[in-house]
Design a protein around this motif. Structure first.
Motif, PDB file in Angstrom:
ATOM      1  N   TYR A  68     -23.143 -19.520  44.685  1.00  0.00           N
ATOM      2  CA  TYR A  68     -21.969 -20.623  44.062  1.00  0.00           C
ATOM      3  C   TYR A  68     -22.739 -22.005  44.445  1.00  0.00           C
ATOM      4  CZ  TYR A  68     -18.393 -17.451  43.541  1.00  0.00           C
ATOM      5  OH  TYR A  68     -17.415 -16.141  43.049  1.00  0.00           O
ATOM      6  N   ARG A  69     -23.221 -22.108  45.571  1.00  0.00           N
ATOM      7  CA  ARG A  69     -23.864 -23.432  45.809  1.00  0.00           C
ATOM      8  C   ARG A  69     -24.993 -24.055  44.921  1.00  0.00           C
ATOM      9  NH1 ARG A  69     -24.956 -26.382  51.677  1.00  0.00           N
ATOM     10  NH2 ARG A  69     -25.768 -28.445  50.942  1.00  0.00           N
ATOM     11  N   ASN A  70     -25.801 -23.032  44.634  1.00  0.00           N
ATOM     12  CA  ASN A  70     -26.819 -23.339  43.499  1.00  0.00           C
ATOM     13  C   ASN A  70     -26.128 -23.425  42.057  1.00  0.00           C
ATOM     14  OD1 ASN A  70     -29.032 -23.162  45.321  1.00  0.00           O
ATOM     15  ND2 ASN A  70     -29.823 -21.301  44.172  1.00  0.00           N
ATOM     16  N   LEU A  71     -25.190 -22.924  41.850  1.00  0.00           N
ATOM     17  CA  LEU A  71     -24.331 -23.111  40.498  1.00  0.00           C
ATOM     18  C   LEU A  71     -23.731 -24.184  40.490  1.00  0.00           C
ATOM     19  CD1 LEU A  71     -22.815 -19.605  39.907  1.00  0.00           C
ATOM     20  CD2 LEU A  71     -24.776 -20.558  38.797  1.00  0.00           C
ATOM     21  N   ILE A  72     -23.508 -24.909  41.496  1.00  0.00           N
ATOM     22  CA  ILE A  72     -23.126 -26.561  41.454  1.00  0.00           C
ATOM     23  C   ILE A  72     -24.226 -27.555  41.522  1.00  0.00           C
ATOM     24  CG2 ILE A  72     -21.807 -27.965  42.755  1.00  0.00           C
ATOM     25  CD1 ILE A  72     -19.877 -25.745  43.541  1.00  0.00           C
ATOM     26  N   GLU A  73     -25.289 -27.044  42.414  1.00  0.00           N
ATOM     27  CA  GLU A  73     -26.209 -28.124  43.004  1.00  0.00           C
ATOM     28  C   GLU A  73     -27.386 -28.052  41.774  1.00  0.00           C
ATOM     29  OE1 GLU A  73     -26.898 -29.094  47.518  1.00  0.00           O
ATOM     30  OE2 GLU A  73     -27.452 -27.205  46.799  1.00  0.00           O
ATOM     31  N   LYS A  74     -27.624 -27.030  41.146  1.00  0.00           N
ATOM     32  CA  LYS A  74     -28.995 -26.910  40.497  1.00  0.00           C
ATOM     33  C   LYS A  74     -28.756 -27.080  38.986  1.00  0.00           C
ATOM     34  CE  LYS A  74     -31.316 -25.453  43.956  1.00  0.00           C
ATOM     35  NZ  LYS A  74     -32.047 -26.130  44.651  1.00  0.00           N
ATOM     36  N   PRO A  75     -27.714 -27.164  38.229  1.00  0.00           N
ATOM     37  CA  PRO A  75     -27.547 -27.604  36.876  1.00  0.00           C
ATOM     38  C   PRO A  75     -27.870 -29.000  36.801  1.00  0.00           C
ATOM     39  CG  PRO A  75     -25.766 -25.841  37.520  1.00  0.00           C
ATOM     40  CD  PRO A  75     -26.580 -26.241  38.624  1.00  0.00           C
ATOM     41  N   GLU A  76     -28.748 -29.357  35.726  1.00  0.00           N
ATOM     42  CA  GLU A  76     -28.998 -30.912  35.338  1.00  0.00           C
ATOM     43  C   GLU A  76     -27.770 -31.426  34.709  1.00  0.00           C
ATOM     44  OE1 GLU A  76     -32.727 -30.584  33.622  1.00  0.00           O
ATOM     45  OE2 GLU A  76     -33.775 -30.385  35.370  1.00  0.00           O
ATOM     46  N   ASP A  77     -26.781 -30.621  33.843  1.00  0.00           N
ATOM     47  CA  ASP A  77     -25.931 -31.143  33.237  1.00  0.00           C
ATOM     48  C   ASP A  77     -24.777 -31.190  34.076  1.00  0.00           C
ATOM     49  OD1 ASP A  77     -23.834 -31.444  31.457  1.00  0.00           O
ATOM     50  OD2 ASP A  77     -24.476 -30.358  29.828  1.00  0.00           O
ATOM     51  N   ALA A  78     -24.238 -32.233  34.350  1.00  0.00           N
ATOM     52  CA  ALA A  78     -23.028 -32.564  35.322  1.00  0.00           C
ATOM     53  C   ALA A  78     -21.972 -31.830  34.810  1.00  0.00           C
ATOM     54  CB  ALA A  78     -22.863 -33.995  35.558  1.00  0.00           C
ATOM     55  N   GLN A  79     -21.915 -31.766  33.408  1.00  0.00           N
ATOM     56  CA  GLN A  79     -20.368 -31.268  32.875  1.00  0.00           C
ATOM     57  C   GLN A  79     -20.549 -29.468  33.204  1.00  0.00           C
ATOM     58  OE1 GLN A  79     -17.895 -32.428  31.729  1.00  0.00           O
ATOM     59  NE2 GLN A  79     -16.757 -30.378  31.080  1.00  0.00           N
ATOM     60  N   VAL A  80     -21.589 -29.024  33.095  1.00  0.00           N
ATOM     61  CA  VAL A  80     -21.897 -27.651  33.503  1.00  0.00           C
ATOM     62  C   VAL A  80     -21.254 -27.395  35.197  1.00  0.00           C
ATOM     63  CG1 VAL A  80     -23.297 -25.801  33.920  1.00  0.00           C
ATOM     64  CG2 VAL A  80     -23.377 -27.009  31.772  1.00  0.00           C
ATOM     65  N   ALA A  81     -21.812 -28.032  35.646  1.00  0.00           N
ATOM     66  CA  ALA A  81     -21.820 -27.920  37.222  1.00  0.00           C
ATOM     67  C   ALA A  81     -20.277 -28.111  37.471  1.00  0.00           C
ATOM     68  CB  ALA A  81     -22.190 -29.037  38.059  1.00  0.00           C
ATOM     69  N   LYS A  82     -19.394 -29.260  36.609  1.00  0.00           N
ATOM     70  CA  LYS A  82     -17.978 -29.179  36.894  1.00  0.00           C
ATOM     71  C   LYS A  82     -17.392 -27.892  36.359  1.00  0.00           C
ATOM     72  CE  LYS A  82     -14.354 -32.005  35.164  1.00  0.00           C
ATOM     73  NZ  LYS A  82     -13.778 -33.147  33.956  1.00  0.00           N
ATOM     74  N   GLU A  83     -17.775 -27.604  35.322  1.00  0.00           N
ATOM     75  CA  GLU A  83     -17.136 -26.321  34.728  1.00  0.00           C
ATOM     76  C   GLU A  83     -17.386 -25.061  35.708  1.00  0.00           C
ATOM     77  OE1 GLU A  83     -19.033 -25.690  30.975  1.00  0.00           O
ATOM     78  OE2 GLU A  83     -18.140 -27.335  29.974  1.00  0.00           O
ATOM     79  N   HIS A  84     -18.444 -24.897  36.422  1.00  0.00           N
ATOM     80  CA  HIS A  84     -18.648 -23.980  37.576  1.00  0.00           C
ATOM     81  C   HIS A  84     -17.738 -24.270  38.741  1.00  0.00           C
ATOM     82  CE1 HIS A  84     -23.148 -23.244  36.261  1.00  0.00           C
ATOM     83  NE2 HIS A  84     -22.040 -22.452  35.305  1.00  0.00           N
ATOM     84  N   CYS A  85     -17.493 -25.264  39.177  1.00  0.00           N
ATOM     85  CA  CYS A  85     -16.369 -25.750  40.213  1.00  0.00           C
ATOM     86  C   CYS A  85     -14.935 -25.273  39.726  1.00  0.00           C
ATOM     87  CB  CYS A  85     -16.323 -27.184  40.470  1.00  0.00           C
ATOM     88  SG  CYS A  85     -17.702 -27.679  41.353  1.00  0.00           S
ATOM     89  N   ILE A  86     -14.629 -25.570  38.381  1.00  0.00           N
ATOM     90  CA  ILE A  86     -13.287 -25.344  37.821  1.00  0.00           C
ATOM     91  C   ILE A  86     -13.119 -23.613  37.809  1.00  0.00           C
ATOM     92  CG2 ILE A  86     -11.671 -25.382  35.880  1.00  0.00           C
ATOM     93  CD1 ILE A  86     -13.135 -27.948  35.227  1.00  0.00           C
ATOM     94  N   ALA A  87     -14.240 -22.956  37.585  1.00  0.00           N
ATOM     95  CA  ALA A  87     -14.249 -21.432  37.375  1.00  0.00           C
ATOM     96  C   ALA A  87     -13.932 -20.866  38.856  1.00  0.00           C
ATOM     97  CB  ALA A  87     -15.418 -20.761  36.780  1.00  0.00           C
ATOM     98  N   MET A  88     -14.804 -21.481  39.893  1.00  0.00           N
ATOM     99  CA  MET A  88     -14.601 -21.119  41.068  1.00  0.00           C
ATOM    100  C   MET A  88     -13.054 -21.380  41.493  1.00  0.00           C
ATOM    101  SD  MET A  88     -17.953 -22.389  42.656  1.00  0.00           S
ATOM    102  CE  MET A  88     -19.643 -22.205  41.804  1.00  0.00           C
ATOM    103  N   VAL A  89     -12.376 -22.437  41.316  1.00  0.00           N
ATOM    104  CA  VAL A  89     -11.174 -22.738  41.534  1.00  0.00           C
ATOM    105  C   VAL A  89     -10.104 -21.755  41.146  1.00  0.00           C
ATOM    106  CG1 VAL A  89      -9.186 -24.376  41.446  1.00  0.00           C
ATOM    107  CG2 VAL A  89     -11.516 -25.020  42.196  1.00  0.00           C
TER     108      VAL A  89
END
Length: 481
Positions: free
Chosen positions: A282-303
């Protein structure tokens, strides 16, 4: 070429794993138990020479190698590097007896486990003879004996990961496909060994993309959604974790529903090592993407998957592993921040993409008045997903909510009916009128009514236009007829 991971956290963990945790982990595993038994056997090499199945020079080398201790073996290899590779490859290619092949493979595995630089012996010999280093080993993967195939696989992984030369594309594709297929074998008693080979291979970036190209991610997740023990869970999630160190793969990962599947495991798991590796993914799915929008979508999916609730539970526990506490804190902060910035449309889009539709607040009419037109974005991406659920889902709740949403889209977007027809949604909704579940039938009926109301209004307007001075209401009556 350097095969060492560049990310500090990955390098640290892989270093600890290399200290025999990948290769000698679970000494009680089926492969290790069998290897111990094989080591205790003896082979009558003289009989092979007398029957002319092996040459004199191969006989001389294998007899010396098989009867020396580790120190003398080192001296033997220094003096006979190429003969070592030649003899082992000749033996593997010319001997057909399973029991002897098992013994040879254990000798090879022990030799390179003792000193990993010895994998270069095979590459040096292949370069001199202009032959493939992989051919003799890959051929053995087709043998019926499971110990032979899995011990061979273990050796291939070591040569592929510890040598300076990478595995060539066609050979790599063949090997990774074999590993993937082995994961799918029902009740495979060697699945831990297969997973261990993948844990090694996926540390190398080029091998990661090759694994993805053979549908590897879907296979990992398919196995994880089945019933596997916690050790296999850990190993397969470890493979996913290693994949997410590549930014491009981290961005693509949730298209395979990784977040949802791991959330289910996280809520059920009682093993700390499984919890740790999921949080690391989960941490990598937020930290590693270079596209900030993708990281945001991952956060929302976790929520959306109630990960925040799990994190709150973890915060109350004390862990010996500092990484767990650090990851819990990091994820909690990121997810709470994303909740504050979360729009209702973000929440809706995440729910639709997750495949877990429910009667959440975003399905209310106020949402549709404000957001119906946004379902046209990205070439009707969300609408296409909803329509796919109508066709493929077996879950009555998903079918009910998807039918409702399509009806509301048609109701609140003027051209909605035309769009739904073009995408093939109308026919699928109508088919649900005969569904076994009464709730599905009810929501499908409402959706069809919304589709038909637009039809009546359109037909009524056309008739009024054509009839000119026709009697009031005649168009509507004709339309209903």
């Amino acid at each position: 070429m350097s095969n060492l991971p560049t990310d500090p956290k990955l390098k640290e963990m892989m270093t600890s794993l290399d200290d025999d945790k990948i290769d000698m982990l679970a000494a009680t595993s089926v492969l290790q138990q069998k290897a111990t038994d094989v080591r205790a056997q003896t082979v009558n090499w003289q009989s092979y020479m007398q029957s002319q199945m092996i040459s004199q020079e191969d006989y001389n080398f294998i007899c010396n190698f098989d009867t020396t201790d580790s120190q003398k073996r080192e001296e033997l290899l220094k003096a006979n590097r190429l003969q070592c590779a030649k003899t082992f490859l000749n033996l593997l290619g010319h001997i057909s007896k399973d029991q002897t092949l098992q013994y040879i493979l254990v000798l090879v595995d022990d030799m390179i486990q003792e000193d990993r630089t010895r994998v270069e012996i095979f590459h040096e010999y292949a370069a001199k003879t202009k032959e493939s280093v992989w051919g003799p080993f890959l051929n053995l993967l087709n043998r019926p004996d499971e110990f032979i195939t899995n011990m061979t696989s273990r050796i291939i992984a070591k040569i592929a990961c510890w040598a300076q030369n990478q595995m060539e594309r066609s050979d790599l594709h063949f090997y990774l496909t074999w590993l993937k297929d082995q994961l799918k074998v029902q009740n495979n008693e060697h699945i831990q060994s297969v997973a261990r080979c993948l844990q090694m291979m996926l540390r190398i970036d080029e091998y990661r993309f090759a694994f993805v190209s053979v549908d590897g991610i879907s296979t990992l997740l398919s196995v994880l959604t089945g019933r596997v023990n916690f050790q296999v869970q850990y190993q397969l999630i470890f493979c996913i974790w290693v994949l997410t160190f590549n930014p491009l793969l981290a961005e693509k990962m949730n298209k395979f529903n990784v977040i949802i599947i791991l959330a289910d495991i996280l809520s059920d798991s009682v093993k700390e090592k499984v919890t740790r590796i999921i949080l690391a993914v989960y941490r990598n799915l937020i930290e590693k993407p270079e596209d900030a929008q993708v990281a945001k979508e991952h956060c929302i999916a976790m929520v959306q998957c109630k990960v925040l609730k799990q994190l709150a539970i973890f915060e109350q526990r004390k862990y010996d592993d500092e990484d767990i506490s650090a990851d819990v804190q990091f994820l909690t902060e990121k997810l709470q921040s994303s909740v504050q910035d979360l729009s209702s449309f973000d929440e809706y889009a995440t729910e639709v993409k997750s495949g877990r539709l429910e009667w959440s607040p975003v399905h209310k009419s106020k949402f549709w008045r404000e957001n119906a037109q946004r379902l046209n974005e990205k070439n009707y991406e969300l609408l296409r997903i909803l329509i796919r659920y109508l066709e493929t889902s077996q879950d009555p709740l998903v079918l009910s909510v998807a039918s409702f949403d399509i009806g509301e889209y048609v109701r609140h977007y003027p051209r909605g009916k035309h769009v739904i027809e073009q995408l093939g949604g109308k026919q699928l909704v109508m088919q649900l009128l005969a569904h076994d579940d009464p709730n599905v039938r009810y929501e499908a009926l409402l959706a069809v009514q919304k589709l038909m109301v637009h039809n009546w209004e359109y037909l009524g307007r056309q008739l009024e236009k054509e009839q000119g001075d026709a009697k009031p209401g005649s168009a509507v009556i004709s339309g209903r007829a």
